[in-house]
Design a protein around this motif. Sequence first.
Motif, PDB file in Angstrom:
ATOM      1  N   LYS A  14       0.836  -1.192   0.000  1.00 16.29           N
ATOM      2  CA  LYS A  14       0.000   0.000   0.000  1.00 16.29           C
ATOM      3  C   LYS A  14       0.876   1.249   0.000  1.00 16.29           C
ATOM      4  O   LYS A  14       2.014   1.221   0.466  1.00 16.29           O
ATOM      5  N   PRO A  15       0.341   2.367  -0.514  1.00 13.97           N
ATOM      6  CA  PRO A  15       1.119   3.611  -0.495  1.00 13.97           C
ATOM      7  C   PRO A  15       1.263   4.137   0.927  1.00 13.97           C
ATOM      8  O   PRO A  15       0.737   3.557   1.882  1.00 13.97           O
ATOM      9  N   GLY A  16       1.974   5.263   1.069  1.00 12.97           N
ATOM     10  CA  GLY A  16       2.187   5.838   2.383  1.00 12.97           C
ATOM     11  C   GLY A  16       1.089   6.810   2.772  1.00 12.97           C
ATOM     12  O   GLY A  16      -0.029   6.769   2.235  1.00 12.97           O
ATOM     13  N   LYS A  17       1.410   7.684   3.716  1.00 11.43           N
ATOM     14  CA  LYS A  17       0.475   8.701   4.189  1.00 11.43           C
ATOM     15  C   LYS A  17       1.092  10.075   3.979  1.00 11.43           C
ATOM     16  O   LYS A  17       2.316  10.223   3.974  1.00 11.43           O
ATOM     17  N   LEU A  18       0.261  11.061   3.822  1.00 15.29           N
ATOM     18  CA  LEU A  18       0.748  12.423   3.616  1.00 15.29           C
ATOM     19  C   LEU A  18       1.646  12.864   4.772  1.00 15.29           C
ATOM     20  O   LEU A  18       1.334  12.621   5.941  1.00 15.29           O
ATOM     21  N   ASN A  19       2.769  13.469   4.408  1.00 17.09           N
ATOM     22  CA  ASN A  19       3.697  14.049   5.386  1.00 17.09           C
ATOM     23  C   ASN A  19       4.193  13.027   6.416  1.00 17.09           C
ATOM     24  O   ASN A  19       4.422  13.378   7.572  1.00 17.09           O
ATOM     25  N   ASP A  20       4.358  11.773   5.987  1.00 22.43           N
ATOM     26  CA  ASP A  20       4.826  10.753   6.937  1.00 22.43           C
ATOM     27  C   ASP A  20       6.345  10.712   7.074  1.00 22.43           C
ATOM     28  O   ASP A  20       6.892   9.920   7.843  1.00 22.43           O
ATOM     29  N   GLY A  21       7.054  11.569   6.289  1.00 22.26           N
ATOM     30  CA  GLY A  21       8.504  11.655   6.415  1.00 22.26           C
ATOM     31  C   GLY A  21       9.278  10.585   5.675  1.00 22.26           C
ATOM     32  O   GLY A  21      10.513  10.552   5.748  1.00 22.26           O
ATOM     33  N   TRP A  22       8.571   9.709   4.940  1.00 21.16           N
ATOM     34  CA  TRP A  22       9.250   8.626   4.222  1.00 21.16           C
ATOM     35  C   TRP A  22       9.560   8.983   2.774  1.00 21.16           C
ATOM     36  O   TRP A  22      10.105   8.176   2.043  1.00 21.16           O
ATOM     37  N   GLY A  23       9.192  10.177   2.368  1.00 22.42           N
ATOM     38  CA  GLY A  23       9.517  10.651   1.032  1.00 22.42           C
ATOM     39  C   GLY A  23      10.209  11.997   1.114  1.00 22.42           C
ATOM     40  O   GLY A  23       9.887  12.822   1.974  1.00 22.42           O
ATOM     41  N   ARG A  24      11.194  12.207   0.249  1.00 20.04           N
ATOM     42  CA  ARG A  24      11.929  13.469   0.254  1.00 20.04           C
ATOM     43  C   ARG A  24      12.120  13.935  -1.180  1.00 20.04           C
ATOM     44  O   ARG A  24      12.450  13.146  -2.069  1.00 20.04           O
ATOM     45  N   LEU A  25      11.899  15.221  -1.403  1.00 20.09           N
ATOM     46  CA  LEU A  25      12.081  15.822  -2.726  1.00 20.09           C
ATOM     47  C   LEU A  25      13.435  16.500  -2.795  1.00 20.09           C
ATOM     48  O   LEU A  25      13.766  17.335  -1.958  1.00 20.09           O
ATOM     49  N   LEU A  26      14.235  16.108  -3.797  1.00 23.14           N
ATOM     50  CA  LEU A  26      15.530  16.740  -4.030  1.00 23.14           C
ATOM     51  C   LEU A  26      15.575  17.236  -5.474  1.00 23.14           C
ATOM     52  O   LEU A  26      15.193  16.506  -6.395  1.00 23.14           O
ATOM     53  N   PRO A  27      16.060  18.453  -5.711  1.00 25.34           N
ATOM     54  CA  PRO A  27      16.121  18.978  -7.075  1.00 25.34           C
ATOM     55  C   PRO A  27      17.215  18.320  -7.914  1.00 25.34           C
ATOM     56  O   PRO A  27      17.167  18.338  -9.141  1.00 25.34           O
ATOM     57  N   THR A  28      18.208  17.730  -7.246  1.00 23.23           N
ATOM     58  CA  THR A  28      19.336  17.105  -7.935  1.00 23.23           C
ATOM     59  C   THR A  28      19.980  16.087  -6.999  1.00 23.23           C
ATOM     60  O   THR A  28      19.757  16.126  -5.780  1.00 23.23           O
ATOM     61  N   LEU A  29      20.764  15.188  -7.562  1.00 23.65           N
ATOM     62  CA  LEU A  29      21.479  14.208  -6.738  1.00 23.65           C
ATOM     63  C   LEU A  29      22.842  14.736  -6.287  1.00 23.65           C
ATOM     64  O   LEU A  29      23.601  14.022  -5.635  1.00 23.65           O
ATOM     65  N   GLU A  30      23.139  15.973  -6.622  1.00 26.18           N
ATOM     66  CA  GLU A  30      24.379  16.584  -6.160  1.00 26.18           C
ATOM     67  C   GLU A  30      24.298  16.850  -4.657  1.00 26.18           C
ATOM     68  O   GLU A  30      23.242  17.162  -4.128  1.00 26.18           O
ATOM     69  N   ASN A  31      25.444  16.732  -3.986  1.00 23.93           N
ATOM     70  CA  ASN A  31      25.532  17.012  -2.543  1.00 23.93           C
ATOM     71  C   ASN A  31      24.475  16.239  -1.758  1.00 23.93           C
ATOM     72  O   ASN A  31      23.767  16.796  -0.908  1.00 23.93           O
ATOM     73  N   PHE A  32      24.373  14.966  -2.026  1.00 26.86           N
ATOM     74  CA  PHE A  32      23.356  14.145  -1.365  1.00 26.86           C
ATOM     75  C   PHE A  32      23.571  14.120   0.151  1.00 26.86           C
ATOM     76  O   PHE A  32      24.689  13.944   0.625  1.00 26.86           O
ATOM     77  N   PRO A  33      22.503  14.305   0.951  1.00 21.86           N
ATOM     78  CA  PRO A  33      22.620  14.377   2.419  1.00 21.86           C
ATOM     79  C   PRO A  33      22.749  12.998   3.072  1.00 21.86           C
ATOM     80  O   PRO A  33      21.826  12.514   3.733  1.00 21.86           O
ATOM     81  N   TYR A  34      23.903  12.369   2.926  1.00 23.54           N
ATOM     82  CA  TYR A  34      24.115  11.016   3.455  1.00 23.54           C
ATOM     83  C   TYR A  34      23.770  10.916   4.937  1.00 23.54           C
ATOM     84  O   TYR A  34      23.161   9.937   5.387  1.00 23.54           O
ATOM     85  N   GLU A  35      24.216  11.916   5.705  1.00 25.26           N
ATOM     86  CA  GLU A  35      24.059  11.835   7.152  1.00 25.26           C
ATOM     87  C   GLU A  35      22.591  11.744   7.571  1.00 25.26           C
ATOM     88  O   GLU A  35      22.261  11.136   8.603  1.00 25.26           O
ATOM     89  N   GLN A  36      21.684  12.284   6.773  1.00 24.21           N
ATOM     90  CA  GLN A  36      20.273  12.244   7.122  1.00 24.21           C
ATOM     91  C   GLN A  36      19.688  10.836   6.988  1.00 24.21           C
ATOM     92  O   GLN A  36      18.585  10.573   7.467  1.00 24.21           O
TER      93      GLN A  36
END
Length: 278
Positions: free
Chosen positions: A250-272
């Motif tokens: 099943k899909p997730g829920k709104l604002n559940d924190g399991w999806g993140r929008l990034l404009p590019t794969l540059e400088n990916f936030p590994y630590e997060q």
Amino acid sequence: MDGLLLNTEDIYTFITNSILEEYGKPNLPWSIKAQLQGRPAPEAVKIFHDWAKLPISHEEYSQKLAVLQQKLFPSAAPLPGVVKLLNDLHATTKTGHPIYIALATSSHRKNFELKTGHLKELFSLFPKSNEVVGDDPRIGKGRGKPLPDIYLLALETINEELSAKGERPIKPEECLVFEDAVPGVEAGRRAGMQVVWCPHPGLLNEYKGREEEVLAGLTGEHKEEEKTDAEKEAEALQGERISRGNGSGKPGKLNDGWGRLLPTLENFPYEQYGIEVP
């Protein structure tokens, strides 16, 4: 892969618009292209032809596509940040906290080879056993994105290797899916995995104001339709995959924190994500 690792979505657009122009049709709008991205070829072709209404058969159109793809796919190039990201993730295998990577693409094997044959060094970072392509016989008919099968199968390939080493299997919730396409985001969420959405600017504009809906996999890209016996059999297999992998389907829920929008794969936030790059 397409539009996420490689600039092939722009190549697809150029090819499609070239054929449309030949028949006096307008360029492909993002409202339609958004529905094609990430989908298995048969479904994408139907959506396209229902919109384009070209005065040629599907077969003639496919032939024209194939000629242009053969010519242009070998010019595909990595998108910004991709080379560093893949090399960084691969480098973790030499540490005590390895990240295992797999490639899950709707592209069929022939097109996959056309797009990547000149980029062997980059794609060698994905173990061959962890490559899942669109015509993989382990994916049932009609079970492409936005259904979760392709990502659950990719996880299976990793867990088979871990099992052979006597190591514990990875759970879906420990996985991170990278996607540019909306049906792909939904597939990742239905697999019970976290998702990074890195869309083309044109696609992002198309979903302006609906970003959280996309990240939760709630755009309705997956629609229940009447199923053939073969599709019911494939669905049963998918159910077994979900059960084995503890995914929800099943899909997730709104604002559940399991999806993140990034404009590019540059400088990916590994630590997060708790990723330690040596």
